[in-house]
Design an enzyme around this catalytic site. Sequence first.
Site, PDB file in Angstrom:
ATOM      1  N   LYS A   1       0.928  -1.421  -0.159  1.00 25.71           N
ATOM      2  CA  LYS A   1      -0.069  -0.004  -0.025  1.00 25.71           C
ATOM      3  C   LYS A   1       1.351   1.120   0.045  1.00 25.71           C
ATOM      4  O   LYS A   1       1.959   0.943   0.240  1.00 25.71           O
ATOM      5  CB  LYS A   1      -1.175   0.220   1.311  1.00 25.71           C
ATOM      6  CG  LYS A   1      -1.676  -0.954   1.060  1.00 25.71           C
ATOM      7  CD  LYS A   1      -2.992  -1.057   2.013  1.00 25.71           C
ATOM      8  CE  LYS A   1      -3.796  -2.063   2.232  1.00 25.71           C
ATOM      9  NZ  LYS A   1      -5.023  -1.760   3.420  1.00 25.71           N
TER      10      LYS A   1
ATOM     11  N   TYR B   1     -12.363  -2.078  -3.413  1.00 28.04           N
ATOM     12  CA  TYR B   1     -13.000  -2.238  -1.910  1.00 28.04           C
ATOM     13  C   TYR B   1     -14.379  -2.584  -2.004  1.00 28.04           C
ATOM     14  O   TYR B   1     -14.725  -1.985  -1.038  1.00 28.04           O
ATOM     15  CB  TYR B   1     -12.170  -1.870  -0.997  1.00 28.04           C
ATOM     16  CG  TYR B   1     -10.578  -1.998  -0.155  1.00 28.04           C
ATOM     17  CD1 TYR B   1     -11.008  -3.148   0.058  1.00 28.04           C
ATOM     18  CD2 TYR B   1     -10.653  -0.952  -1.014  1.00 28.04           C
ATOM     19  CE1 TYR B   1      -9.391  -3.755   0.789  1.00 28.04           C
ATOM     20  CE2 TYR B   1      -8.560  -1.436  -0.651  1.00 28.04           C
ATOM     21  CZ  TYR B   1      -8.750  -2.604   0.762  1.00 28.04           C
ATOM     22  OH  TYR B   1      -7.226  -2.757   0.700  1.00 28.04           O
TER      23      TYR B   1
ATOM     24  N   PHE C   1     -15.560   3.952   7.205  1.00 31.10           N
ATOM     25  CA  PHE C   1     -14.833   4.441   6.925  1.00 31.10           C
ATOM     26  C   PHE C   1     -14.071   4.218   5.354  1.00 31.10           C
ATOM     27  O   PHE C   1     -13.015   4.051   4.908  1.00 31.10           O
ATOM     28  CB  PHE C   1     -13.395   3.569   7.948  1.00 31.10           C
ATOM     29  CG  PHE C   1     -13.644   1.546   7.441  1.00 31.10           C
ATOM     30  CD1 PHE C   1     -13.691   0.861   5.715  1.00 31.10           C
ATOM     31  CD2 PHE C   1     -14.155   0.885   8.285  1.00 31.10           C
ATOM     32  CE1 PHE C   1     -13.088  -0.123   5.974  1.00 31.10           C
ATOM     33  CE2 PHE C   1     -14.273  -0.280   8.001  1.00 31.10           C
ATOM     34  CZ  PHE C   1     -13.787  -1.201   6.891  1.00 31.10           C
TER      35      PHE C   1
ATOM     36  N   ARG D   1      -1.502 -13.942   4.681  1.00 28.46           N
ATOM     37  CA  ARG D   1      -2.233 -13.228   5.458  1.00 28.46           C
ATOM     38  C   ARG D   1      -1.491 -13.193   7.083  1.00 28.46           C
ATOM     39  O   ARG D   1      -1.122 -12.620   8.274  1.00 28.46           O
ATOM     40  CB  ARG D   1      -3.744 -14.688   5.941  1.00 28.46           C
ATOM     41  CG  ARG D   1      -4.378 -13.800   5.089  1.00 28.46           C
ATOM     42  CD  ARG D   1      -5.190 -12.746   4.582  1.00 28.46           C
ATOM     43  NE  ARG D   1      -5.795 -12.101   5.636  1.00 28.46           N
ATOM     44  CZ  ARG D   1      -6.019 -11.022   5.732  1.00 28.46           C
ATOM     45  NH1 ARG D   1      -6.515 -10.175   4.448  1.00 28.46           N
ATOM     46  NH2 ARG D   1      -6.993 -10.254   6.608  1.00 28.46           N
TER      47      ARG D   1
ATOM     48  N   THR E   1      -5.621  -6.805  10.717  1.00 29.30           N
ATOM     49  CA  THR E   1      -5.725  -5.664   9.932  1.00 29.30           C
ATOM     50  C   THR E   1      -4.894  -4.811  10.763  1.00 29.30           C
ATOM     51  O   THR E   1      -4.694  -3.489  10.286  1.00 29.30           O
ATOM     52  CB  THR E   1      -7.238  -5.971   9.584  1.00 29.30           C
ATOM     53  OG1 THR E   1      -7.496  -6.596   9.332  1.00 29.30           O
ATOM     54  CG2 THR E   1      -7.860  -4.605   9.203  1.00 29.30           C
TER      55      THR E   1
ATOM     56  N   ARG F   1       2.628  -5.678   9.586  1.00 28.21           N
ATOM     57  CA  ARG F   1       2.248  -4.665   9.930  1.00 28.21           C
ATOM     58  C   ARG F   1       2.083  -4.524  10.708  1.00 28.21           C
ATOM     59  O   ARG F   1       2.313  -3.171  11.481  1.00 28.21           O
ATOM     60  CB  ARG F   1       0.505  -4.975   9.508  1.00 28.21           C
ATOM     61  CG  ARG F   1      -0.162  -4.972   8.825  1.00 28.21           C
ATOM     62  CD  ARG F   1      -1.729  -5.529   7.941  1.00 28.21           C
ATOM     63  NE  ARG F   1      -2.229  -5.228   7.548  1.00 28.21           N
ATOM     64  CZ  ARG F   1      -3.218  -5.925   6.987  1.00 28.21           C
ATOM     65  NH1 ARG F   1      -4.082  -6.799   7.865  1.00 28.21           N
ATOM     66  NH2 ARG F   1      -3.798  -5.702   5.882  1.00 28.21           N
TER      67      ARG F   1
ATOM     68  N   HIS G   1      -1.899  -5.566   1.358  1.00 26.23           N
ATOM     69  CA  HIS G   1      -3.648  -6.067   1.500  1.00 26.23           C
ATOM     70  C   HIS G   1      -2.610  -7.639   1.105  1.00 26.23           C
ATOM     71  O   HIS G   1      -2.385  -7.935   0.359  1.00 26.23           O
ATOM     72  CB  HIS G   1      -4.481  -5.480   0.256  1.00 26.23           C
ATOM     73  CG  HIS G   1      -5.709  -6.117   0.411  1.00 26.23           C
ATOM     74  ND1 HIS G   1      -6.739  -5.942   0.739  1.00 26.23           N
ATOM     75  CD2 HIS G   1      -5.355  -7.526  -0.884  1.00 26.23           C
ATOM     76  CE1 HIS G   1      -7.277  -7.037   0.441  1.00 26.23           C
ATOM     77  NE2 HIS G   1      -6.706  -8.127  -1.617  1.00 26.23           N
TER      78      HIS G   1
HETATM   79  O1  DGI Z   1      -8.227  -7.764   4.546  1.00 26.40           O
HETATM   80  P1  DGI Z   1      -7.188  -6.657   5.794  1.00 26.40           P
HETATM   81  O2  DGI Z   1      -6.804  -5.368   5.088  1.00 26.40           O
HETATM   82  O3  DGI Z   1      -6.573  -7.224   6.975  1.00 26.40           O
HETATM   83  O4  DGI Z   1      -8.979  -5.782   6.494  1.00 26.40           O
HETATM   84  P2  DGI Z   1     -10.211  -5.878   5.333  1.00 26.40           P
HETATM   85  O5  DGI Z   1     -10.597  -6.171   4.189  1.00 26.40           O
HETATM   86  O6  DGI Z   1     -11.410  -6.218   6.730  1.00 26.40           O
HETATM   87  O7  DGI Z   1     -10.787  -4.141   5.789  1.00 26.40           O
HETATM   88  C1  DGI Z   1      -9.624  -3.838   4.418  1.00 26.40           C
HETATM   89  C2  DGI Z   1      -9.770  -3.136   4.476  1.00 26.40           C
HETATM   90  O8  DGI Z   1     -10.100  -1.554   5.216  1.00 26.40           O
HETATM   91  C3  DGI Z   1      -7.974  -2.725   6.054  1.00 26.40           C
HETATM   92  O9  DGI Z   1      -7.025  -2.936   5.968  1.00 26.40           O
HETATM   93  C4  DGI Z   1      -7.642  -1.351   6.452  1.00 26.40           C
HETATM   94  C5  DGI Z   1      -9.678  -0.422   6.093  1.00 26.40           C
HETATM   95  N1  DGI Z   1      -9.957  -0.839   7.495  1.00 26.40           N
HETATM   96  C6  DGI Z   1     -10.786  -2.174   7.820  1.00 26.40           C
HETATM   97  N2  DGI Z   1     -11.905  -2.126   9.039  1.00 26.40           N
HETATM   98  C7  DGI Z   1     -11.274  -0.542   9.255  1.00 26.40           C
HETATM   99  C8  DGI Z   1     -10.010   0.107   8.746  1.00 26.40           C
HETATM  100  N3  DGI Z   1     -10.437   1.396   8.429  1.00 26.40           N
HETATM  101  C9  DGI Z   1     -10.574   2.037   9.726  1.00 26.40           C
HETATM  102  N4  DGI Z   1     -10.611   2.945   9.968  1.00 26.40           N
HETATM  103  N5  DGI Z   1     -11.674   0.882  10.328  1.00 26.40           N
HETATM  104  C10 DGI Z   1     -11.570   0.219  10.718  1.00 26.40           C
HETATM  105  O10 DGI Z   1     -12.755  -0.633  11.314  1.00 26.40           O
END
Ligand code: DGI
Length: 141
Positions: free
Chosen positions: A11, A51, A59, A87, A93, A104, A117
């Site tokens: 990213k 996304y 968010f 992963r 995350t 991370r 990601h």
């Molecule tokens: O697959 P991941 O990237 O680990 O997580 P995800 O698919 O649930 O979410 C995609 C992205 O969205 C993640 O990398 C960061 C953002 N995100 C997810 N949950 C939250 C979030 N951003 C904020 N600010 N708050 C959240 O709860």
Amino acid sequence: MATERTLSIIKPDAVAKNAIGDIISRFEKAGLKVVAAKMLHLSEEKAGGFYAEHKERPFFKDLVGFMTSGPVVVQVLEGEDAIAKNRELMGATNPKEAAPGTIRADFAETIDANAVHGSDSPASAEREVAYFFSADEICPR
Ligand code: DGI
């Protein structure tokens, strides 16, 4: 265990930190092969489409803003159990919850700017690889 392909994105925050090589090196040391890669500056449309499952989340706007804030490096990683392995290397995350030694934990500052990601299931891996790469851009080896 099966040979799988997964989509990885380095990213904008990690690219800005000059961490591309360090992150790819972790994939290679873990036995994953890069079979496709390119650097892109995502448009709002491309990032929003990627996304789309988060479209209704509070968010979403910040996420798209962050993902379009600078270039990213998208790659297809191939190997045994590639989806779960990636992963595991990435960590949780939220970097505050990411296990020590994960990407991370080492490179991410916040949940918004969390360095990488990785596809989370075979179905999303298939969709996400096809979202960025045509078949002739993938080089099995
Ligand atoms: O697959 P991941 O990237 O680990 O997580 P995800 O698919 O649930 O979410 C995609 C992205 O969205 C993640 O990398 C960061 C953002 N995100 C997810 N949950 C939250 C979030 N951003 C904020 N600010 N708050 C959240 O709860």
